[in-house]
Design an enzyme around this catalytic site. Structure first.
Site, PDB file in Angstrom:
ATOM      1  CB  CYS A 259      -0.939  -0.002   1.205  1.00 47.98           C
ATOM      2  SG  CYS A 259      -2.110  -1.377   1.205  1.00 47.98           S
ATOM      3  CG  HIS A 338      12.225  -1.669   3.393  1.00 52.24           C
ATOM      4  ND1 HIS A 338      12.103  -2.913   3.983  1.00 52.24           N
ATOM      5  CD2 HIS A 338      11.774  -1.814   2.120  1.00 52.24           C
ATOM      6  CE1 HIS A 338      11.606  -3.769   3.104  1.00 52.24           C
ATOM      7  NE2 HIS A 338      11.390  -3.122   1.970  1.00 52.24           N
ATOM      8  CG  HIS A 430      -4.758  20.232   4.376  1.00 53.45           C
ATOM      9  ND1 HIS A 430      -6.008  20.577   4.844  1.00 53.45           N
ATOM     10  CD2 HIS A 430      -4.278  21.337   3.733  1.00 53.45           C
ATOM     11  CE1 HIS A 430      -6.277  21.821   4.495  1.00 53.45           C
ATOM     12  NE2 HIS A 430      -5.246  22.305   3.826  1.00 53.45           N
ATOM     13  CG  HIS A 434      -2.917   3.303   3.574  1.00 55.63           C
ATOM     14  ND1 HIS A 434      -3.714   3.180   2.448  1.00 55.63           N
ATOM     15  CD2 HIS A 434      -2.743   2.046   4.045  1.00 55.63           C
ATOM     16  CE1 HIS A 434      -3.989   1.902   2.254  1.00 55.63           C
ATOM     17  NE2 HIS A 434      -3.412   1.196   3.213  1.00 55.63           N
ATOM     18  CG  HIS A 463     -18.246   5.689   5.341  1.00 50.37           C
ATOM     19  ND1 HIS A 463     -19.144   6.201   4.418  1.00 50.37           N
ATOM     20  CD2 HIS A 463     -18.990   5.042   6.270  1.00 50.37           C
ATOM     21  CE1 HIS A 463     -20.372   5.885   4.783  1.00 50.37           C
ATOM     22  NE2 HIS A 463     -20.311   5.187   5.898  1.00 50.37           N
ATOM     23  CG  ASN A 467      -6.910  -0.584   2.116  1.00 49.73           C
ATOM     24  OD1 ASN A 467      -6.280   0.008   1.249  1.00 49.73           O
ATOM     25  ND2 ASN A 467      -6.318  -1.242   3.101  1.00 49.73           N
TER      26      ASN A 467
END
Length: 534
Positions: A259, A338, A430, A434, A463, A467
């Site tokens: 992702c 990572h 802002h 994810h 919502h 995802n």
């Protein structure tokens, strides 16, 4: 990618550790699973703070020479009057020409090195997010009914998926592909995968080219990321063929990045743009939901069915100076973390077959704990680049004090106090975190002390669209634009995490106030949001 809190109430016993090879990291000891993210800001390591300052110094080394030059110059001429100053300069120029020429040469050389080594500004011209047709829209009840009609799941598996869905934060208007809706057989074929990829990718790119008035042949760099579905020819080749792009386009196809692959793609595009002046780069981020649809009974692999939904984003970047006036955002920072060297991190999101040879994505119960550790490292490195000096000073002083004097002191001593937690709301206007799951967003909000409005874009994206993997941070930015909240000079923090285990951040600065765009996936429903999720 997240697992809801009711999945973390028991201890788990793992089966052993392989030190190397494809099964590296299989666990052989009992692990007590946490119900929520670790309080990561209370265990910051100095080496990650040092790394952040290392990045800062590398980006601003020339700025430190200016005060030094001013001090030296002031010391030289501070005691001279205005008349004597000009007289001294004239005499030096007449009688010490070599010194004057040498000084001028050093000045020219320093300015040349500065401007030649200064990274080119990278502009985000515009972006597009694909909105599927209404015929692909499913409610949570419809989703369970589709799973029941497939005949692949027993009642226990159906009840498990229903329980996950109802507390996931996902609403009743998300989208799943035709291959899942219309068939009771295993349709995870290359043909179905290509069909889904064509639909979402071309839909996003068509909108992007229309919004920016840029022709496909003008694109010099193309980066595509899709974690699960990686056919031959690649998805980037499919795009080049469809739009008949030019023969010297630099194309890259990233797979298996999870992702956070969207930010990795932006980082790659930035690096290529730095060495290729006057160019456009397109970054496409997506995931093929139908191709990874799991049809077995392993509960840790059923979770991905419940969360992942159709989506795709396409972003146009430019390093052309003439695009300054029409760009929406300027790229400020990218920080990548990572944790793949750690076996548990490496195995926490793992694609494999179950005992019945059904392929799927296995999600470990340690995911939230591992994600919290990766996030801690990432934001600690990012802090020195973005936080105001006052926040950095308080944070750094308390952190050093704790490391030097807070070892085993008792709980009542000053040295055992918790370190100062920086206020990231002072660094960003802002936040686009994810949209993995409600649990992840709840814990991030708590640990970073964000307000409901700060996290609103992420919750509403989860919502409305579910995802959507690496493209979710762009649906969140689209939400902010549809609400007309982004003003000139605002800083936007996009944060994503995924398999590996990785946590990546990208920071943008708004070049102008964004009005409600003509095309946006939120336009038909933005007036209904935010909705109550209680």
């Amino acid at each position: 990618m997240a697992i809801e809190s009711d999945l973390f109430s028991t201890e788990i016993v793992n089966r052993g550790i392989e030190s190397s090879g494809p099964n590296a990291g299989s666990l052989a000891f009992s692990v007590r699973v946490r119900r929520r993210l670790p309080d990561f800001l209370q265990s910051v390591k100095l080496k990650y703070v040092k790394l952040g300052y290392h990045y800062l110094i590398n980006h601003g080394i020339y700025l430190f020479t200016i005060p030094v030059l001013l001090v030296v110059f002031s010391a030289e001429v501070g005691n001279l009057s205005k008349e004597n100053l000009w007289k001294k300069l004239w005499e030096d120029a007449r009688y010490d020409l070599a010194t004057v020429m040498a000084s001028f040469g050093v000045l020219v050389f320093t300015l040349s090195v500065y401007f030649m080594s200064k990274p080119r500004p990278i502009y985000l011209i515009d972006f597009a997010c694909y909105q599927p047709d209404d015929e692909l829209k499913v409610s949570r009840e419809q989703f369970i009914e589709i799973a029941r009609k497939s005949g692949k799941f027993d009642e226990g598996s159906l009840e498990f998926q229903k329980r996950i869905l109802m507390c996931s934060g996902i609403g009743d208007e998300t989208y799943i592909p035709k291959s899942v809706i219309g068939s009771s057989e295993n349709t995870a074929t290359m043909k179905e995968g290509r069909a889904e990829a064509s639909t979402v990718i071309f839909g996003a790119l068509d909108e992007l080219f229309e919004k920016t008035s840029v022709r496909p042949k003008d694109i010099g760099i193309l980066v595509v990321n899709c974690s699960i579905f990686n056919p031959t020819p690649s998805l980037s080749a499919m795009i080049i063929n469809h739009y008949k792009m030019r023969g010297n386009v630099l194309s890259y196809n990233l797979g298996g990045m999870g992702c956070s692959g969207g930010i990795i793609s932006v980082d790659l595009a930035r690096d290529i743009l730095q060495s290729n002046p006057n160019n456009y780069a397109v970054v496409v981020s997506t995931e093929m939901v139908g191709f990874n649809w799991y049809q077995g009974k392993e509960r840790s692999m059923l979770i991905s069915n419940c969360f992942f939904r159709m989506g795709c984003s396409a972003v146009l970047l430019s390093n052309r100076r003439r695009d300054y006036n029409r760009a929406k955002y300027r790229l400020e920072h990218i920080v990548r973390t990572h944790k793949g060297a750690d076996d548990r991190s490496f195995r926490c999101v793992y694609q494999e077959e179950d005992d019945q040879k059904f392929k799927g994505l296995k999600i470990s119960k340690d995911l939230i704990e591992i994600g919290g550790d990766a996030l801690k490292t990432n934001i600690t490195t990012l802090g020195p680049l973005v936080l105001p000096f006052s926040e950095q000073l308080f944070f750094f002083v308390t952190l050093v004090w704790r490391h030097l004097f807070g070892g085993k002191s008792n709980g009542n001593s000053p040295s055992s106090k918790k370190p100062y937690i920086p206020d990231y709301k002072l660094a960003f206007e802002h936040f686009c975190v994810h949209a993995a799951s409600k649990t992840i967003l709840d814990e991030l909000q708590r640990n970073l002390e964000l307000s409901d409005k700060n996290i609103e874009a992420s919750r509403m994206t989860l919502h409305r669209f579910g995802n959507t993997s690496s493209s979710s941070i762009w649906y969140e930015l689209a939400y902010l634009e549809a609400k007309e909240r982004v003003k000139s000079g605002d800083r936007i923090w996009q944060l994503a995490f995924g398999s590996g285990f990785k946590c990546n951040s990208v920071v943008w600065r708004a070049m102008r106030r964004t009005t409600k765009p003509s095309s946006n996936p939120w336009l038909d429903c933005v007036n209904r949001y935010p909705v109550s999720l209680t």
